[in-house]
Enzyme design. Sequence first.
Site, PDB file in Angstrom:
ATOM      1  N   ASN A  94     -44.053  54.182  -1.279  1.00  0.00           N
ATOM      2  CA  ASN A  94     -43.736  53.483  -2.491  1.00  0.00           C
ATOM      3  C   ASN A  94     -42.502  53.238  -3.010  1.00  0.00           C
ATOM      4  O   ASN A  94     -41.815  52.140  -3.652  1.00  0.00           O
ATOM      5  CB  ASN A  94     -44.696  53.853  -3.668  1.00  0.00           C
ATOM      6  CG  ASN A  94     -44.242  53.191  -4.880  1.00  0.00           C
ATOM      7  OD1 ASN A  94     -44.640  51.943  -5.160  1.00  0.00           O
ATOM      8  ND2 ASN A  94     -43.299  53.990  -5.958  1.00  0.00           N
TER       9      ASN A  94
ATOM     10  N   SER B 285     -41.445  43.776  -1.005  1.00  0.00           N
ATOM     11  CA  SER B 285     -41.196  43.086  -2.238  1.00  0.00           C
ATOM     12  C   SER B 285     -41.254  41.688  -1.741  1.00  0.00           C
ATOM     13  O   SER B 285     -41.123  41.451  -0.458  1.00  0.00           O
ATOM     14  CB  SER B 285     -39.797  43.425  -2.561  1.00  0.00           C
ATOM     15  OG  SER B 285     -39.277  42.529  -3.418  1.00  0.00           O
TER      16      SER B 285
ATOM     17  N   TYR C 117     -31.167  44.912  -0.490  1.00  0.00           N
ATOM     18  CA  TYR C 117     -32.464  45.226  -0.797  1.00  0.00           C
ATOM     19  C   TYR C 117     -33.199  44.182   0.087  1.00  0.00           C
ATOM     20  O   TYR C 117     -34.424  44.706   0.586  1.00  0.00           O
ATOM     21  CB  TYR C 117     -32.568  44.912  -2.256  1.00  0.00           C
ATOM     22  CG  TYR C 117     -33.936  45.176  -2.889  1.00  0.00           C
ATOM     23  CD1 TYR C 117     -34.331  46.300  -3.249  1.00  0.00           C
ATOM     24  CD2 TYR C 117     -34.988  44.360  -2.767  1.00  0.00           C
ATOM     25  CE1 TYR C 117     -35.546  46.617  -3.866  1.00  0.00           C
ATOM     26  CE2 TYR C 117     -36.253  44.648  -3.544  1.00  0.00           C
ATOM     27  CZ  TYR C 117     -36.385  45.717  -4.034  1.00  0.00           C
ATOM     28  OH  TYR C 117     -37.771  45.679  -4.516  1.00  0.00           O
ATOM     29  N   ALA C 118     -33.040  42.956   0.048  1.00  0.00           N
ATOM     30  CA  ALA C 118     -33.835  42.038   0.824  1.00  0.00           C
ATOM     31  C   ALA C 118     -33.882  42.411   2.222  1.00  0.00           C
ATOM     32  O   ALA C 118     -34.903  42.296   2.972  1.00  0.00           O
ATOM     33  CB  ALA C 118     -33.530  40.634   0.620  1.00  0.00           C
ATOM     34  N   ALA C 119     -32.828  42.878   2.823  1.00  0.00           N
ATOM     35  CA  ALA C 119     -32.809  43.259   4.244  1.00  0.00           C
ATOM     36  C   ALA C 119     -33.858  44.541   4.529  1.00  0.00           C
ATOM     37  O   ALA C 119     -34.422  44.427   5.517  1.00  0.00           O
ATOM     38  CB  ALA C 119     -31.448  43.447   4.909  1.00  0.00           C
TER      39      ALA C 119
ATOM     40  N   LYS D 116     -36.266  45.613   2.620  1.00  0.00           N
ATOM     41  CA  LYS D 116     -37.815  45.126   2.389  1.00  0.00           C
ATOM     42  C   LYS D 116     -38.461  44.267   3.581  1.00  0.00           C
ATOM     43  O   LYS D 116     -39.491  44.387   4.006  1.00  0.00           O
ATOM     44  CB  LYS D 116     -38.088  44.309   0.988  1.00  0.00           C
ATOM     45  CG  LYS D 116     -37.774  45.277   0.132  1.00  0.00           C
ATOM     46  CD  LYS D 116     -38.586  46.566   0.060  1.00  0.00           C
ATOM     47  CE  LYS D 116     -38.406  47.198  -1.418  1.00  0.00           C
ATOM     48  NZ  LYS D 116     -39.279  48.309  -1.509  1.00  0.00           N
TER      49      LYS D 116
ATOM     50  N   ILE E 157     -42.829  42.511 -11.412  1.00  0.00           N
ATOM     51  CA  ILE E 157     -43.647  43.606 -12.064  1.00  0.00           C
ATOM     52  C   ILE E 157     -42.843  44.411 -13.229  1.00  0.00           C
ATOM     53  O   ILE E 157     -41.599  44.624 -13.121  1.00  0.00           O
ATOM     54  CB  ILE E 157     -44.203  44.791 -11.200  1.00  0.00           C
ATOM     55  CG1 ILE E 157     -44.708  43.785  -9.905  1.00  0.00           C
ATOM     56  CG2 ILE E 157     -45.147  45.745 -11.758  1.00  0.00           C
ATOM     57  CD1 ILE E 157     -45.939  43.089 -10.323  1.00  0.00           C
TER      58      ILE E 157
END
Length: 255
Positions: free
Chosen positions: A93, A146, A159-161, A163, A192
Amino acid sequence: MSDPRSVESSRVLITGAASGMGRATAELFAREGAQVAVTDLRGDLARAVAADIRKAGGRAESWDLDLSDPDQIRVRVEEIGRQFGGLDIVINNAGVGGFAAIDSPAYDSAWTRALAVMLTGQQEMVRAALPFLRQADHPRIVNIASTEALGATSRNSAYAAAKAGVTGLTRALAVELGREGITVNCICPGPILTGMTEAIPEADRENFARRRTALGRYGRPEEVAHMTLSLCLPAASYITGTVIPVDGGLMARNA
């Protein structure tokens, strides 16, 4: 015969469990009768969460854990597995945020940190836990990614890479470990209400939720935790390699 709709007596390791979705997941599993290892970079907060769970009648212990340190991962997983007498469920997580433009001076550090914690750290956790999972009756791995892995935001490419890598890692491990009965699934939370999003002004959050989600609101950490629990039930034995958005309809909505 054990209840296929229960995780009672399961031994669960959760990373990033000191706050947000991780804490909600730890509390939920403990309420359902699982024995929970609360791990987090912030050891003091992890200890507080474990203490709160015990006060509520649950079973939990805490460990500090830096997911950018592979040696520490191996040591901690071995400690937890020995103390708990095994591991049945691993929930990856932990996450880190931080926007950085591709040409900014901060980009290199953002990229390195994102991949170390949210991608490399996840595969290191799986590798360290495998000897225990292979001895479990209903072994489960749930990786938290995500919706940024499915549709990205500007200045968030590190971050996108990371995830997106998690979704690929999940599918590949599901194929590799499936014949051993180990299921591997991925959850992609959308907007969230967590520590990462609480800094966003409330009016901006409400506007985004109304404009982008089908339900018109931000999700609660508990709503992600319940999906995680569902994937870890013994009854979920034929679900593996999935990437499941828990996003209030964010990805379903065109406009």
